[in-house]
Design an enzyme around this catalytic site. Structure first.
Site, PDB file in Angstrom:
ATOM      1  N   GLY A 108      -3.822   9.579   2.615  1.00 44.33           N
ATOM      2  CA  GLY A 108      -3.318  10.948   2.458  1.00 44.33           C
ATOM      3  C   GLY A 108      -3.147  11.363   1.005  1.00 44.33           C
ATOM      4  O   GLY A 108      -3.188  12.547   0.687  1.00 44.33           O
ATOM      5  N   GLU A 111      -6.412  12.455  -0.085  1.00 40.97           N
ATOM      6  CA  GLU A 111      -6.690  13.719   0.612  1.00 40.97           C
ATOM      7  C   GLU A 111      -5.969  14.911  -0.032  1.00 40.97           C
ATOM      8  O   GLU A 111      -6.480  16.023  -0.005  1.00 40.97           O
ATOM      9  CB  GLU A 111      -6.312  13.576   2.098  1.00 40.97           C
ATOM     10  CG  GLU A 111      -7.296  12.661   2.832  1.00 40.97           C
ATOM     11  CD  GLU A 111      -6.797  12.209   4.207  1.00 40.97           C
ATOM     12  OE1 GLU A 111      -5.700  11.627   4.274  1.00 40.97           O
ATOM     13  OE2 GLU A 111      -7.497  12.469   5.196  1.00 40.97           O
TER      14      GLU A 111
HETATM   15  N1  CAA Z   1       3.485   4.039   3.859  1.00 41.09           N
HETATM   16  C1  CAA Z   1       4.725   3.527   3.879  1.00 41.09           C
HETATM   17  N2  CAA Z   1       5.202   2.699   2.915  1.00 41.09           N
HETATM   18  C2  CAA Z   1       4.372   2.417   1.898  1.00 41.09           C
HETATM   19  C3  CAA Z   1       3.071   2.935   1.812  1.00 41.09           C
HETATM   20  C4  CAA Z   1       2.628   3.791   2.859  1.00 41.09           C
HETATM   21  N3  CAA Z   1       1.417   4.360   2.842  1.00 41.09           N
HETATM   22  N4  CAA Z   1       2.489   2.446   0.695  1.00 41.09           N
HETATM   23  C5  CAA Z   1       3.410   1.668   0.098  1.00 41.09           C
HETATM   24  N5  CAA Z   1       4.554   1.642   0.825  1.00 41.09           N
HETATM   25  C6  CAA Z   1       5.788   0.915   0.521  1.00 41.09           C
HETATM   26  C7  CAA Z   1       5.653  -0.559   0.823  1.00 41.09           C
HETATM   27  O1  CAA Z   1       5.827  -0.818   2.196  1.00 41.09           O
HETATM   28  C8  CAA Z   1       6.725  -1.139  -0.048  1.00 41.09           C
HETATM   29  O2  CAA Z   1       7.960  -0.962   0.596  1.00 41.09           O
HETATM   30  P1  CAA Z   1       9.070  -2.163   0.579  1.00 41.09           P
HETATM   31  O3  CAA Z   1       9.398  -2.349  -0.876  1.00 41.09           O
HETATM   32  O4  CAA Z   1      10.198  -1.605   1.375  1.00 41.09           O
HETATM   33  O5  CAA Z   1       8.422  -3.351   1.166  1.00 41.09           O
HETATM   34  C9  CAA Z   1       6.720  -0.234  -1.271  1.00 41.09           C
HETATM   35  O6  CAA Z   1       6.062   0.963  -0.848  1.00 41.09           O
HETATM   36  C10 CAA Z   1       5.923  -0.807  -2.440  1.00 41.09           C
HETATM   37  O7  CAA Z   1       4.636  -1.160  -1.966  1.00 41.09           O
HETATM   38  P2  CAA Z   1       4.007  -2.631  -2.140  1.00 41.09           P
HETATM   39  O8  CAA Z   1       5.067  -3.666  -2.232  1.00 41.09           O
HETATM   40  O9  CAA Z   1       2.968  -2.796  -1.078  1.00 41.09           O
HETATM   41  O10 CAA Z   1       3.332  -2.454  -3.591  1.00 41.09           O
HETATM   42  P3  CAA Z   1       2.029  -3.224  -4.141  1.00 41.09           P
HETATM   43  O11 CAA Z   1       1.946  -2.889  -5.582  1.00 41.09           O
HETATM   44  O12 CAA Z   1       2.039  -4.642  -3.731  1.00 41.09           O
HETATM   45  O13 CAA Z   1       0.793  -2.503  -3.375  1.00 41.09           O
HETATM   46  C11 CAA Z   1      -0.463  -0.639  -2.515  1.00 41.09           C
HETATM   47  C12 CAA Z   1       0.526  -1.149  -3.578  1.00 41.09           C
HETATM   48  C13 CAA Z   1      -1.846  -1.324  -2.724  1.00 41.09           C
HETATM   49  C14 CAA Z   1      -0.600   0.858  -2.703  1.00 41.09           C
HETATM   50  C15 CAA Z   1       0.095  -1.001  -1.108  1.00 41.09           C
HETATM   51  O14 CAA Z   1       1.448  -0.540  -1.027  1.00 41.09           O
HETATM   52  C16 CAA Z   1      -0.686  -0.362   0.008  1.00 41.09           C
HETATM   53  O15 CAA Z   1      -1.738  -0.853   0.363  1.00 41.09           O
HETATM   54  N6  CAA Z   1      -0.133   0.729   0.590  1.00 41.09           N
HETATM   55  C17 CAA Z   1      -0.748   1.369   1.730  1.00 41.09           C
HETATM   56  C18 CAA Z   1      -1.938   2.209   1.308  1.00 41.09           C
HETATM   57  C19 CAA Z   1      -2.607   2.812   2.530  1.00 41.09           C
HETATM   58  O16 CAA Z   1      -3.104   2.120   3.387  1.00 41.09           O
HETATM   59  N7  CAA Z   1      -2.616   4.156   2.594  1.00 41.09           N
HETATM   60  C20 CAA Z   1      -3.224   4.888   3.687  1.00 41.09           C
HETATM   61  C21 CAA Z   1      -2.191   5.236   4.731  1.00 41.09           C
HETATM   62  S1  CAA Z   1      -2.897   5.894   6.188  1.00 41.09           S
HETATM   63  C22 CAA Z   1      -3.173   7.524   5.838  1.00 41.09           C
HETATM   64  O17 CAA Z   1      -2.932   8.013   4.767  1.00 41.09           O
HETATM   65  C23 CAA Z   1      -3.719   8.283   7.017  1.00 41.09           C
HETATM   66  C24 CAA Z   1      -4.130   9.665   6.765  1.00 41.09           C
HETATM   67  O18 CAA Z   1      -5.192   9.968   6.298  1.00 41.09           O
HETATM   68  C25 CAA Z   1      -3.265  10.738   7.175  1.00 41.09           C
END
Ligand code: CAA
Length: 254
Positions: A108, A111
């Site tokens: 998102g 996006e």
């Molecule tokens: N949703 C909810 N929480 C999220 C998040 C997300 N998209 N991305 C990060 N967070 C949270 C983590 O859960 C974490 O929370 P806690 O400290 O409570 O555990 C906090 O943010 C910090 O994140 P990380 O510890 O994971 O940080 P990192 O540096 O190790 O990694 C990252 C960073 C690579 C961005 C990793 O957080 C990640 O992969 N995030 C998800 C990215 C993702 O998949 N986004 C797509 C979502 S689906 C979508 O967007 C659908 C759509 O089109 C509508």
């Protein structure tokens, strides 16, 4: 409040700031974003919008995965429609919009950037549509806007693989328009916004309509639209000021 909006000298700035989740978008943040966009939509004093994420690490790390994890199909569809509605209202703002991307622009987050007119990124920014790794597809316009911006081949490569790419790679495929050193990002974005804000606001808004509406139809239709809008410019005092200033060898005042 995770969404803040300030307006200064004709330049609006929306900041999405939810640091504990890397600015991920849950329904609350989307509703706040919807409200902020609605509030600036009709303001004639705004010439440009900058949209950015709070903190240094992330622009927006996507839709909130914790919130989405338990959704049923109906709720999933409603959540997707909410995001689409908010991002469409962003893309339909009458003035130019610039995404200022300092870190993760994933799912998102990518996006939102796609719904803006221009994307300017730090060398440290990362882009991707990781949704298929979560068992879903991009749902806030990504399957449509990404393919239109970078072409279907590059969009399919990114979406099918869920690959996370660098700012340099994003620039190479046309996913961003400018990449700068991290410490220069805010200054470069403001400079671009100020350049746009100094031009005829009427002409800039009409140029946005001509480009966006023109892309919806054939080249012939687009040319006809351009001719009509070109003519319309001559009804504006800004055309008189712009051309008079040129002939009088002075800067135009808009
Ligand atoms: N949703 C909810 N929480 C999220 C998040 C997300 N998209 N991305 C990060 N967070 C949270 C983590 O859960 C974490 O929370 P806690 O400290 O409570 O555990 C906090 O943010 C910090 O994140 P990380 O510890 O994971 O940080 P990192 O540096 O190790 O990694 C990252 C960073 C690579 C961005 C990793 O957080 C990640 O992969 N995030 C998800 C990215 C993702 O998949 N986004 C797509 C979502 S689906 C979508 O967007 C659908 C759509 O089109 C509508």
């Amino acid at each position: 409040m995770a969404v803040e909006c300030v307006v200064e000298n004709g330049i609006a700035k929306i900041i999405i700031d939810r640091p504990k989740a890397l600015n991920a978008l849950n329904s609350e943040v989307l509703q706040e974003l919807k409200k902020a966009i609605a509030e600036i939509q009709t303001r004639t004093d705004i010439r440009v919008l900058l949209i950015q994420g709070g903190g240094e690490k992330s622009f927006v790390a996507g839709a909130d995965i914790a919130q989405m994890s338990d959704l049923n199909p109906l709720e999933g569809s409603e959540f997707g429609r909410l995001g689409q509605e908010v991002f469409s209202s962003l893309s339909e703002l009458p003035f130019p919009t610039i995404a200022v991307i300092q870190g993760f622009a994933l799912g998102g987050g990518c996006e939102i950037a796609l719904a803006c007119d221009i994307r300017i990124a730090s060398e440290k920014a990362k882009f991707g549509q990781p949704e298929v790794g979560l068992g879903i597809i991009p749902g806030f316009g990504g399957t449509q806007r990404l393919a239109r911006l970078v072409g279907p081949g590059q969009a399919k490569k990114l979406i099918y693989s869920a690959d996370i790419i660098s700012a340099a790679q994003a620039l190479a495929i046309g996913l961003v328009e400018q990449v700068v050193a991290p410490e220069q990002l805010n200054e470069a974005a403001l400079k671009l916004a100020q350049m746009i804000a100094a031009k005829s606001p009427n002409a800039v808004r009409l140029a946005k309509i001509a480009i966006n509406q023109g892309l919806e139809g054939s080249l012939e239709e687009g040319m006809r639209l351009e001719a009509s809008i070109f003519g319309l410019c001559f009804a504006s005092p800004e055309q008189k000021e712009g051309m008079t200033a040129f002939l009088e060898k002075r800067p135009a005042k808009f």
